[in-house]
Design an enzyme around this catalytic site. Structure first.
Site, PDB file in Angstrom:
ATOM      1  N   ASP A   1      25.936 -43.787  84.469  1.00 48.20           N
ATOM      2  CA  ASP A   1      24.280 -43.428  84.379  1.00 48.20           C
ATOM      3  C   ASP A   1      24.168 -42.337  83.307  1.00 48.20           C
ATOM      4  OD1 ASP A   1      24.081 -44.928  86.760  1.00 48.20           O
ATOM      5  OD2 ASP A   1      24.740 -43.345  88.429  1.00 48.20           O
TER       6      ASP A   1
ATOM      7  N   ARG B   1      21.477 -50.540  81.594  1.00 41.87           N
ATOM      8  CA  ARG B   1      20.269 -50.460  82.402  1.00 41.87           C
ATOM      9  C   ARG B   1      19.280 -49.219  81.860  1.00 41.87           C
ATOM     10  NH1 ARG B   1      21.864 -46.436  86.327  1.00 41.87           N
ATOM     11  NH2 ARG B   1      23.140 -47.741  87.861  1.00 41.87           N
TER      12      ARG B   1
HETATM   13  C1  LIG Z   1      19.127 -48.969  90.114  1.00 44.46           C
HETATM   14  C2  LIG Z   1      18.719 -47.470  89.287  1.00 44.46           C
HETATM   15  C3  LIG Z   1      19.102 -46.881  88.898  1.00 44.46           C
HETATM   16  C4  LIG Z   1      18.845 -45.497  87.879  1.00 44.46           C
HETATM   17  N1  LIG Z   1      19.529 -44.860  87.161  1.00 44.46           N
HETATM   18  C5  LIG Z   1      19.378 -43.857  86.364  1.00 44.46           C
HETATM   19  C6  LIG Z   1      19.714 -43.166  86.096  1.00 44.46           C
HETATM   20  O1  LIG Z   1      21.677 -43.290  85.874  1.00 44.46           O
HETATM   21  N2  LIG Z   1      19.269 -42.187  85.081  1.00 44.46           N
HETATM   22  C7  LIG Z   1      18.300 -41.727  85.046  1.00 44.46           C
HETATM   23  O2  LIG Z   1      16.933 -40.533  84.415  1.00 44.46           O
HETATM   24  N3  LIG Z   1      17.530 -42.576  85.891  1.00 44.46           N
HETATM   25  C8  LIG Z   1      17.950 -43.767  87.073  1.00 44.46           C
HETATM   26  N4  LIG Z   1      16.919 -44.217  87.705  1.00 44.46           N
HETATM   27  C9  LIG Z   1      16.005 -43.698  88.124  1.00 44.46           C
HETATM   28  C10 LIG Z   1      14.216 -43.897  87.057  1.00 44.46           C
HETATM   29  O3  LIG Z   1      14.264 -43.152  85.826  1.00 44.46           O
HETATM   30  C11 LIG Z   1      12.539 -43.746  88.081  1.00 44.46           C
HETATM   31  O4  LIG Z   1      12.836 -42.273  88.572  1.00 44.46           O
HETATM   32  C12 LIG Z   1      12.541 -44.137  89.039  1.00 44.46           C
HETATM   33  O5  LIG Z   1      12.939 -45.732  89.397  1.00 44.46           O
HETATM   34  C13 LIG Z   1      11.215 -44.462  89.456  1.00 44.46           C
HETATM   35  O6  LIG Z   1      10.489 -45.386  88.596  1.00 44.46           O
HETATM   36  P1  LIG Z   1      10.022 -46.308  88.346  1.00 44.46           P
HETATM   37  O7  LIG Z   1      10.329 -47.220  87.230  1.00 44.46           O
HETATM   38  O8  LIG Z   1      10.304 -47.454  89.967  1.00 44.46           O
HETATM   39  O9  LIG Z   1       8.695 -46.762  88.840  1.00 44.46           O
HETATM   40  P2  LIG Z   1       7.861 -45.211  89.705  1.00 44.46           P
HETATM   41  O10 LIG Z   1       6.148 -45.415  88.419  1.00 44.46           O
HETATM   42  O11 LIG Z   1       7.823 -44.180  89.246  1.00 44.46           O
HETATM   43  O12 LIG Z   1       7.647 -45.813  90.357  1.00 44.46           O
HETATM   44  C14 LIG Z   1       7.030 -47.327  90.666  1.00 44.46           C
HETATM   45  C15 LIG Z   1       7.026 -47.309  92.635  1.00 44.46           C
HETATM   46  O13 LIG Z   1       8.015 -47.793  93.332  1.00 44.46           O
HETATM   47  C16 LIG Z   1       7.737 -47.043  94.412  1.00 44.46           C
HETATM   48  N5  LIG Z   1       9.161 -45.678  94.137  1.00 44.46           N
HETATM   49  C17 LIG Z   1       9.633 -44.948  93.701  1.00 44.46           C
HETATM   50  N6  LIG Z   1      10.628 -44.026  93.360  1.00 44.46           N
HETATM   51  C18 LIG Z   1      10.536 -44.017  94.822  1.00 44.46           C
HETATM   52  C19 LIG Z   1      11.439 -42.945  95.650  1.00 44.46           C
HETATM   53  N7  LIG Z   1      12.183 -42.087  95.576  1.00 44.46           N
HETATM   54  N8  LIG Z   1      10.408 -42.971  97.127  1.00 44.46           N
HETATM   55  C20 LIG Z   1      10.038 -44.353  98.083  1.00 44.46           C
HETATM   56  N9  LIG Z   1       9.067 -45.015  97.068  1.00 44.46           N
HETATM   57  C21 LIG Z   1       9.270 -44.861  95.581  1.00 44.46           C
HETATM   58  C22 LIG Z   1       6.588 -45.959  94.502  1.00 44.46           C
HETATM   59  O14 LIG Z   1       5.718 -47.026  95.479  1.00 44.46           O
HETATM   60  C23 LIG Z   1       6.464 -46.343  93.004  1.00 44.46           C
HETATM   61  O15 LIG Z   1       5.074 -46.273  93.180  1.00 44.46           O
HETATM   62  C24 LIG Z   1      17.167 -45.629  87.837  1.00 44.46           C
HETATM   63  C25 LIG Z   1      16.897 -45.977  88.515  1.00 44.46           C
HETATM   64  C26 LIG Z   1      16.660 -47.650  89.503  1.00 44.46           C
HETATM   65  C27 LIG Z   1      16.065 -48.665  89.894  1.00 44.46           C
END
Ligand SMILES: Cc1cc2nc3c(=O)[nH]c(=O)nc-3n(C[C@H](O)[C@H](O)[C@H](O)COP(=O)(O)OP(=O)(O)OC[C@H]3O[C@@H](n4cnc5c(N)ncnc54)[C@H](O)[C@@H]3O)c2cc1C
Length: 306
Positions: free
Chosen positions: A125, A176
């Site tokens: 990560d 990722r």
């Molecule tokens: C498999 C995976 C691994 C990840 N690993 C890392 C990592 O190693 N380092 C890092 O910095 N980040 C990591 N992330 C987190 C990532 O950086 C984002 O913060 C997170 O995925 C939200 O961004 P988004 O692209 O989904 O877009 P967003 O615009 O934030 O979310 C899109 C939509 O998804 C839904 N949503 C998003 N988050 C939530 C929540 N917590 N609860 C409910 N609904 C929600 C909402 O409907 C939102 O409108 C990871 C995410 C995923 C999916």
């Protein structure tokens, strides 16, 4: 995020831990390996792959880091004996990065070798920007030592990421790609929502062009459709990329991807050190006010009814 939700997200650190634990339970599989495996079994039955994360970023001693290494060993054993479709994700701080680079590297090597022994894969990560250079250096060193069952995470909100992709390209890294969750200064990170999206697409295009296997980690519907467009443009088969989502988030969008024949991996965290992870998930939940209200009213009504 609506105003009230944003205000509540800012106040979350003042919320008592038991309440945080309750309302964040949808994001965490439990405290034990057995609970994590139960969740993964259910996901596998729904056609989803998994990646198991032993929560541990709050550790502060070498002994605690070794405990996390031991927990990963147990996870590999369980994945194998229960025939689960899951790899693992590790946070370098959980393996002791803040206690020393060399100590952490030894721990990571142990985890990656355990994974190799059971034919498994380790995703590193990416944490806040104080860890970025060390994380990429450690990833590169392991690959140069011949450990190939390891991949890394890159964050689209960091301005440096497109350069990192070009620097890592000779390794054909398994990446990722996500937006990034930590609060970073504008000097090093895009803060504007559309700028992060735009850089995500730029980085994804560059990774695919350079032949990387990419885990497209997002719940953002627009980015998912851009991801689908780009993998289509590159003529990739379903086994040549995957989508990734977090446990407890966007199940319907995940179902749609699976129905359309794409592969989806779900991030399954478990363990005793659940607090920091839970806070990050709650702070990005766009409906956090509703969750707290539902929990509080539910309990009040429950108590009145008893
Ligand atoms: C498999 C995976 C691994 C990840 N690993 C890392 C990592 O190693 N380092 C890092 O910095 N980040 C990591 N992330 C987190 C990532 O950086 C984002 O913060 C997170 O995925 C939200 O961004 P988004 O692209 O989904 O877009 P967003 O615009 O934030 O979310 C899109 C939509 O998804 C839904 N949503 C998003 N988050 C939530 C929540 N917590 N609860 C409910 N609904 C929600 C909402 O409907 C939102 O409108 C990871 C995410 C995923 C999916």
């Amino acid at each position: 995020m609506a105003l009230l939700d944003r205000a509540i997200a800012r106040l979350l650190p003042a919320v008592p831990r038991p309440l945080v634990q309750r309302i964040s339970s949808r994001y965490i599989a439990g405290e034990t390996v057995a609970e994590a495996c139960r969740t993964v079994t259910q996901l596998n039955e729904q056609g989803r792959m998994a990646t198991i994360d032993v929560l541990g970023e709050e550790i502060s001693t070498p002994e605690a880091a070794l405990e996390i290494v031991g927990a990963y060993h147990d996870v590999f054993e369980a994945i194998k004996s229960e025939h689960l479709d899951s790899n693992v994700s590790v946070k370098l701080t959980g393996l002791g990065l803040k206690l020393g680079y060399d100590l952490c590297k030894r721990n990571l090597q142990t985890v990656v070798r355990h994974a190799a022994e059971s034919g498994n894969f380790v995703r590193i990560d990416m944490e806040d920007s104080s860890c970025t250079s060390d994380t990429l250096r450690m990833y590169r060193e392991l690959r140069e030592e011949g450990l190939d069952n390891v991949g890394v995470v890159l964050q689209a909100y960091l301005r440096r990421t497109i350069r990192d992709i070009r620097d890592l390209a000779p390794l054909r890294p398994n990446v990722r790609l996500c937006k990034g969750i930590y609060v970073e200064p504008p000097l090093i990170a895009y803060r504007d929502f559309d700028a992060v999206r735009e850089n995500f697409v730029l980085c994804l295009r560059e990774l695919l062009r350079k032949g990387s296997y990419v885990g497209i980690a997002t719940h953002d519907k627009w980015l998912i459709s851009e991801g689908l467009r780009l993998v289509g443009e590159h003529g990739l088969k379903p086994e040549e990329y995957e989508f990734q989502m977090l446990l407890g988030v966007s199940a319907a969008a995940g179902d749609r991807l699976i129905r359309e024949g794409h592969r989806l991996r779900v991030y399954v965290p478990f363990g005793k050190h659940w607090y920091s992870y839970s806070m990050r998930r709650l702070q990005e939940n766009p409906k956090i006010a509703g969750y707290i209200a539902a929990d509080t009213f539910g309990r009040v009504l429950g108590r009145n009814g008893a």
